[in-house]
Design an enzyme around this catalytic site. Structure first.
Site, PDB file in Angstrom:
ATOM      1  N   ASP A  63     -40.176 -26.934  16.052  1.00 14.12           N
ATOM      2  CA  ASP A  63     -38.910 -27.390  15.487  1.00 14.12           C
ATOM      3  C   ASP A  63     -38.175 -28.123  16.609  1.00 14.12           C
ATOM      4  OD1 ASP A  63     -36.679 -27.376  13.520  1.00 14.12           O
ATOM      5  OD2 ASP A  63     -35.716 -26.192  15.097  1.00 14.12           O
ATOM      6  N   ASP A 263     -36.233 -21.460  16.390  1.00 13.21           N
ATOM      7  CA  ASP A 263     -35.171 -20.580  16.865  1.00 13.21           C
ATOM      8  C   ASP A 263     -34.104 -20.283  15.823  1.00 13.21           C
ATOM      9  OD1 ASP A 263     -34.094 -23.201  16.856  1.00 13.21           O
ATOM     10  OD2 ASP A 263     -32.566 -22.597  18.306  1.00 13.21           O
ATOM     11  N   ASP A 267     -35.777 -21.580  10.279  1.00 13.42           N
ATOM     12  CA  ASP A 267     -37.166 -21.587  10.750  1.00 13.42           C
ATOM     13  C   ASP A 267     -37.922 -20.317  10.363  1.00 13.42           C
ATOM     14  OD1 ASP A 267     -36.741 -24.040  12.027  1.00 13.42           O
ATOM     15  OD2 ASP A 267     -35.994 -23.066  13.837  1.00 13.42           O
TER      16      ASP A 267
END
Length: 371
Positions: A63, A263, A267
């Protein structure tokens, strides 16, 4: 009956030499040392199964925000489109973002407060995942977000505005449109800083023959600009938060063993879907609860260290199994013919277990670095 004592000794020697003690500790001994070594370097691994799976990883998905970047963006540009003051554009953008917890929104609010602007209260606030936000200020309908959101709301984006957006995005900035009552008022551009260790981590993963994918909700042009700086070839952009898990599944269907590194709260589904979820230690609690590996030091280079540690651990397991089997393979035939004293068989069996433990302990010398 004359050969009974010799037969009994042979029987006892076979029982002793075939004892699977070393075989039973071959795998857990190495896994225990491997997990402990990871914890020593700030890599928390939830059990041996995760460590075993990490050895087979073929693709790592990152990400972008908060993982490859610092997650602390700042406002870089304010471009008026309707002869409105920059302060007014920033004030309206900050007003609707005041109720948002997204890092980009927090950057806009910080910029408005830094300029001592009066931020009005917003009613009917609504966040549109992956697109933007909207709200009302004294019955004025304020909209802030990307092209998709504005087009869906009936706004017209002329070529000149599109050119400005393209220029900002090509510089790796996230450009957001600001609208009021159907009129485009301006553009607010926000940029995040790439973590200094991110580029090194990507280069190390490529040396390990692991494919790297960057996943982001940013538009394609901005995402590609950041990916070029990091040395990432594969970019999946404009992904809605709810679609991240589906992206992971799509890559898995191609036969890839996938790790997802993230994080944020958004996610978490992707972390759970991936073969291995790797959570950044400073991230959201739900992400850390979902991840199989937690990087306590918030250093993405530890992703590479995790893979190398996993491979080193699996090598030790294979070596341990060799030492566990070699004594049995050689000793059982010899003992069966009565050529092995039970005392020697017991010593050989003890030596087999000892060799497994010593070999596993050598894993403590593993270097926790990406170089």
């Amino acid at each position: 009956m004359g050969n009974f004592p010799q037969a009994l000794l042979a029987f006892i020697a076979v029982l002793i030499i075939s004892c699977p003690c070393a075989l039973g500790i071959a795998t857990p001994a190495a896994l225990m040392v491997g997990v402990g070594k990871g914890a020593e370097g700030g890599i928390l691994i939830r059990g041996g199964e995760i460590l075993e799976r990490a050895e087979k990883l073929s693709t790592v998905i990152f990400d972008k925000t908060g993982t490859l970047t610092r997650g602390e963006p700042s406002v870089t540009d304010i471009v008026p489109l309707a002869e409105r003051p920059k302060d007014e554009i920033l004030r309206l953008a900050a007003a609707v973002e005041a109720g948002s917890e997204h890092p980009l929104g927090e950057a806009i609010v910080r910029a408005a407060r830094h300029q001592m602007l009066d931020i009005p209260k917003v009613s009917n606030f609504e966040a549109i995942p992956g697109q933007g936000i909207r709200g009302e200020i004294n019955r004025d309908r304020i909209l802030l977000g990307n092209r998709r959101l504005f087009r869906e709301q009936g706004y017209q984006i002329n070529p000149a505005t599109e050119e400005i957006l393209t220029r900002l995005e090509s510089d790796g900035k996230t450009a957001m449109l600001v609208g009021c009552n159907g009129l485009l008022m301006g553009i607010v551009a926000v940029a995040d800083t790439i973590k200094p260790e991110a580029k090194e981590a990507i280069a190390a993963l490529r040396r390990e023959k692991v494919k790297v994918v960057m996943l982001t909700g940013d538009n394609q042009r901005t995402a590609e600009a950041i990916a070029r700086q990091l040395g990432i070839d594969k970019v999946i952009a404009e992904v809605l938060p709810g679609d991240k898990a589906q992206v992971v599944k799509d890559i898995q269907r191609r036969g890839e063993v996938v790790a997802m590194v993230g994080d944020g709260v958004n996610d978490a589904p992707a972390l759970a879907t991936a073969d291995i979820g790797i959570a950044i230690g400073s991230g959201a609690d739900v992400a850390k609860e979902t991840g199989g590996i937690i990087l306590v030091k918030n250093d993405v280079r530890d992703v590479v260290t995790s893979i190398r540690l996993s491979r080193a651990t699996m090598l030790k397991i294979k070596q341990n199994l060799f030492w566990a089997f070699i004594y049995n393979s050689i000793g059982i035939p010899i003992a069966a013919f009565g050529l092995l004293n039970p005392i020697i068989a017991a010593a050989a069996m003890a030596l087999s277990s000892l060799s497994v433990i010593i070999n596993s302990s050598l894993l403590k010398g593993f270097k926790l670095s990406t170089s």
